[in-house]
Enzyme design. Structure first.
Site, PDB file in Angstrom:
ATOM      1  N   ASN A 116       0.852  -1.196   0.000  1.00  0.00           N
ATOM      2  CA  ASN A 116       0.000   0.000   0.000  1.00  0.00           C
ATOM      3  C   ASN A 116       0.886   1.244   0.000  1.00  0.00           C
ATOM      4  O   ASN A 116       1.992   1.221   0.530  1.00  0.00           O
ATOM      5  CB  ASN A 116      -0.870   0.002   1.264  1.00  0.00           C
ATOM      6  CG  ASN A 116      -1.761   1.230   1.370  1.00  0.00           C
ATOM      7  OD1 ASN A 116      -2.369   1.650   0.376  1.00  0.00           O
ATOM      8  ND2 ASN A 116      -1.843   1.828   2.555  1.00  0.00           N
ATOM      9  N   HIS A 118       0.712   5.075   1.417  1.00  0.00           N
ATOM     10  CA  HIS A 118      -0.077   5.826   2.390  1.00  0.00           C
ATOM     11  C   HIS A 118       0.474   7.249   2.492  1.00  0.00           C
ATOM     12  O   HIS A 118       1.682   7.444   2.572  1.00  0.00           O
ATOM     13  CB  HIS A 118      -0.013   5.132   3.750  1.00  0.00           C
ATOM     14  CG  HIS A 118      -0.782   5.845   4.815  1.00  0.00           C
ATOM     15  ND1 HIS A 118      -2.148   5.739   4.924  1.00  0.00           N
ATOM     16  CD2 HIS A 118      -0.389   6.712   5.779  1.00  0.00           C
ATOM     17  CE1 HIS A 118      -2.564   6.503   5.926  1.00  0.00           C
ATOM     18  NE2 HIS A 118      -1.514   7.096   6.461  1.00  0.00           N
ATOM     19  N   SER A 145       4.543   6.933   2.586  1.00  0.00           N
ATOM     20  CA  SER A 145       5.154   5.650   2.941  1.00  0.00           C
ATOM     21  C   SER A 145       4.597   4.537   2.069  1.00  0.00           C
ATOM     22  O   SER A 145       3.393   4.493   1.803  1.00  0.00           O
ATOM     23  CB  SER A 145       4.842   5.282   4.395  1.00  0.00           C
ATOM     24  OG  SER A 145       5.183   6.311   5.296  1.00  0.00           O
ATOM     25  N   ASP A 154      -2.553   0.208   8.340  1.00  0.00           N
ATOM     26  CA  ASP A 154      -1.433   1.130   8.095  1.00  0.00           C
ATOM     27  C   ASP A 154      -0.253   0.857   9.022  1.00  0.00           C
ATOM     28  O   ASP A 154       0.589   1.734   9.244  1.00  0.00           O
ATOM     29  CB  ASP A 154      -1.880   2.590   8.223  1.00  0.00           C
ATOM     30  CG  ASP A 154      -2.890   2.980   7.158  1.00  0.00           C
ATOM     31  OD1 ASP A 154      -2.824   2.436   6.050  1.00  0.00           O
ATOM     32  OD2 ASP A 154      -3.760   3.830   7.445  1.00  0.00           O
TER      33      ASP A 154
HETATM   34  N1  NHR Z   1      -6.432  -3.297   5.077  1.00  0.00           N
HETATM   35  C1  NHR Z   1      -5.679  -3.832   6.036  1.00  0.00           C
HETATM   36  N2  NHR Z   1      -6.103  -4.961   6.599  1.00  0.00           N
HETATM   37  N3  NHR Z   1      -4.515  -3.280   6.460  1.00  0.00           N
HETATM   38  C2  NHR Z   1      -4.094  -2.133   5.904  1.00  0.00           C
HETATM   39  O1  NHR Z   1      -2.947  -1.619   6.320  1.00  0.00           O
HETATM   40  C3  NHR Z   1      -4.862  -1.497   4.883  1.00  0.00           C
HETATM   41  C4  NHR Z   1      -6.043  -2.123   4.500  1.00  0.00           C
HETATM   42  C5  NHR Z   1      -6.860  -1.541   3.523  1.00  0.00           C
HETATM   43  C6  NHR Z   1      -6.512  -0.337   2.962  1.00  0.00           C
HETATM   44  C7  NHR Z   1      -5.072   1.670   2.843  1.00  0.00           C
HETATM   45  C8  NHR Z   1      -5.311   2.681   3.977  1.00  0.00           C
HETATM   46  C9  NHR Z   1      -4.552   3.988   3.752  1.00  0.00           C
HETATM   47  O2  NHR Z   1      -3.516   3.993   3.067  1.00  0.00           O
HETATM   48  C10 NHR Z   1      -5.348   0.308   3.375  1.00  0.00           C
HETATM   49  C11 NHR Z   1      -4.507  -0.273   4.314  1.00  0.00           C
HETATM   50  C12 NHR Z   1      -9.095   2.871   3.983  1.00  0.00           C
HETATM   51  C13 NHR Z   1      -9.374   3.166   5.312  1.00  0.00           C
HETATM   52  C14 NHR Z   1     -10.801   3.297   5.806  1.00  0.00           C
HETATM   53  O3  NHR Z   1     -11.027   3.688   6.942  1.00  0.00           O
HETATM   54  C15 NHR Z   1      -8.300   3.302   6.183  1.00  0.00           C
HETATM   55  C16 NHR Z   1      -7.000   3.144   5.731  1.00  0.00           C
HETATM   56  C17 NHR Z   1      -6.740   2.852   4.401  1.00  0.00           C
HETATM   57  C18 NHR Z   1      -7.792   2.719   3.520  1.00  0.00           C
HETATM   58  N4  NHR Z   1     -11.821   2.947   4.983  1.00  0.00           N
HETATM   59  C19 NHR Z   1     -13.251   2.958   5.319  1.00  0.00           C
HETATM   60  C20 NHR Z   1     -13.763   1.506   5.524  1.00  0.00           C
HETATM   61  O4  NHR Z   1     -14.700   1.350   6.293  1.00  0.00           O
HETATM   62  C21 NHR Z   1     -14.087   3.521   4.198  1.00  0.00           C
HETATM   63  C22 NHR Z   1     -13.735   4.941   3.907  1.00  0.00           C
HETATM   64  C23 NHR Z   1     -14.342   5.428   2.599  1.00  0.00           C
HETATM   65  O5  NHR Z   1     -14.968   4.645   1.858  1.00  0.00           O
HETATM   66  O6  NHR Z   1     -14.136   6.616   2.291  1.00  0.00           O
HETATM   67  O7  NHR Z   1     -13.241   0.569   4.861  1.00  0.00           O
HETATM   68  O8  NHR Z   1      -4.938   5.019   4.329  1.00  0.00           O
HETATM   69  C1  GAR Z   2      -2.941   9.021  -2.381  1.00  0.00           C
HETATM   70  O1  GAR Z   2      -2.434  10.140  -1.670  1.00  0.00           O
HETATM   71  C2  GAR Z   2      -2.829   7.776  -1.546  1.00  0.00           C
HETATM   72  O2  GAR Z   2      -1.640   7.715  -0.793  1.00  0.00           O
HETATM   73  C3  GAR Z   2      -4.007   7.951  -0.640  1.00  0.00           C
HETATM   74  O3  GAR Z   2      -5.034   8.499  -1.446  1.00  0.00           O
HETATM   75  C4  GAR Z   2      -4.451   9.164  -2.559  1.00  0.00           C
HETATM   76  C5  GAR Z   2      -4.919   8.488  -3.817  1.00  0.00           C
HETATM   77  O4  GAR Z   2      -4.518   9.217  -4.914  1.00  0.00           O
HETATM   78  N1  GAR Z   2      -4.433   6.716  -0.099  1.00  0.00           N
HETATM   79  C6  GAR Z   2      -5.233   6.672   0.949  1.00  0.00           C
HETATM   80  O5  GAR Z   2      -5.550   7.648   1.582  1.00  0.00           O
HETATM   81  C7  GAR Z   2      -5.730   5.291   1.289  1.00  0.00           C
HETATM   82  N2  GAR Z   2      -6.634   5.386   2.342  1.00  0.00           N
HETATM   83  P1  GAR Z   2      -4.586   8.583  -6.375  1.00  0.00           P
HETATM   84  O6  GAR Z   2      -5.940   7.926  -6.519  1.00  0.00           O
HETATM   85  O7  GAR Z   2      -4.433   9.768  -7.267  1.00  0.00           O
HETATM   86  O8  GAR Z   2      -3.466   7.596  -6.486  1.00  0.00           O
END
Ligand code: NHR
Ligand code: GAR
Length: 214
Positions: A116, A118, A145, A154
């Protein structure tokens, strides 16, 4: 003359997106280079309106939508997502702005081949809305990251980070743009290392081997 860009590409990558897909674009652009060791075999979005789908289409890459709204449970969505991903038989699954938390079964199934990007200097600022939170806290340094995905949201082993300064007149938007620019550099780099089999998850640690050059 068109060059077959799929030759000598040992690693197939499925990219998961939810939105704009600028990180996807960075991977697409990197893979256009003949010497780049990975190819994107499919792009999957949980949202049908994700602009990244258009980017995939423009690049001639298979793109699929699998909407989480069609599934009552997170687990059943993740099972369907796994089936779809596995139909492409990828060596790596790359989350690129994918906004759905992934369940234990999914994370376990792709252990060591799920990464991922982030938008923060993890372990600082896990979760969503990182740029505004960084501004609100008065931080002077922010960044991006790349990490292996584990059950801890994360919190998986770090692969590569890039810092950027926070400027006095930054808004969440200007800061996000500065961070994104770095994301577009480090994500293709991490995928390249993985494709070269230099980067591996070993006993919960991201290991980067040297190139084997004397
Ligand atoms: N899944 C796991 N198990 N572990 C990680 O480290 C993950 C993952 C899924 C996605 C990306 C992450 C980021 O880079 C990621 C890492 C979505 C949410 C979230 O709260 C949090 C972190 C990340 C991605 N999503 C809500 C949910 O209920 C929905 C939010 C929305 O739809 O806007 O899934 O930040
Ligand atoms: C990026 O900044 C990525 O790191 C972040 O969303 C943006 C996506 O941009 N990811 C998250 O926040 C996951 N929860 P992009 O669609 O233009 O690649």
């Amino acid at each position: 003359m068109s060059i077959d860009n799929t030759m000598n590409k040992s690693l197939s990558v499925v990219v998961l997106i939810s939105g704009n897909g600028s990180n996807l674009q960075a991977l697409i652009d990197a893979a256009k280079e003949e010497s780049y060791p990975a190819r994107i075999c499919a792009v999957i979005s949980n949202r049908s309106d994700a602009y990244g789908l258009q980017r995939a289409r423009d690049a001639g890459i298979i793109q699929k939508v699998l909407s989480h709204r069609d599934y009552a449970e997170r687990e059943s969505y993740d099972q369907a997502l796994m089936s779809l991903i596995d139909s492409f038989n990828p060596g790596l699954v790359a989350l690129a702005g994918f906004m759905r938390i992934l369940s234990e079964a999914f994370v376990t199934h792709y252990s060591g081949r799920l990464i991922n990007i982030h938008p923060s200097l993890l372990p600082e600022y896990k979760g969503l809305n990182t740029h505004q939170r960084v501004l609100d806290s008065g931080e002077e340094i922010h960044g991006a990251s790349v990490h292996f995905v584990t059950l801890e949201l994360d919190g998986g082993p770090l692969i590569l980070q890039s810092p950027v300064p926070v400027l006095a007149d930054d808004t969440a938007e200007t800061l996000a743009a500065r961070v994104l620019k770095q994301e577009h550099i480090i994500y293709p780099q991490a995928v390249k290392w993985f494709a070269e089999e230099r980067l591996k998850l070993v006993d919960g640690v991201a290991m980067l081997a040297n190139k084997g050059e004397d």
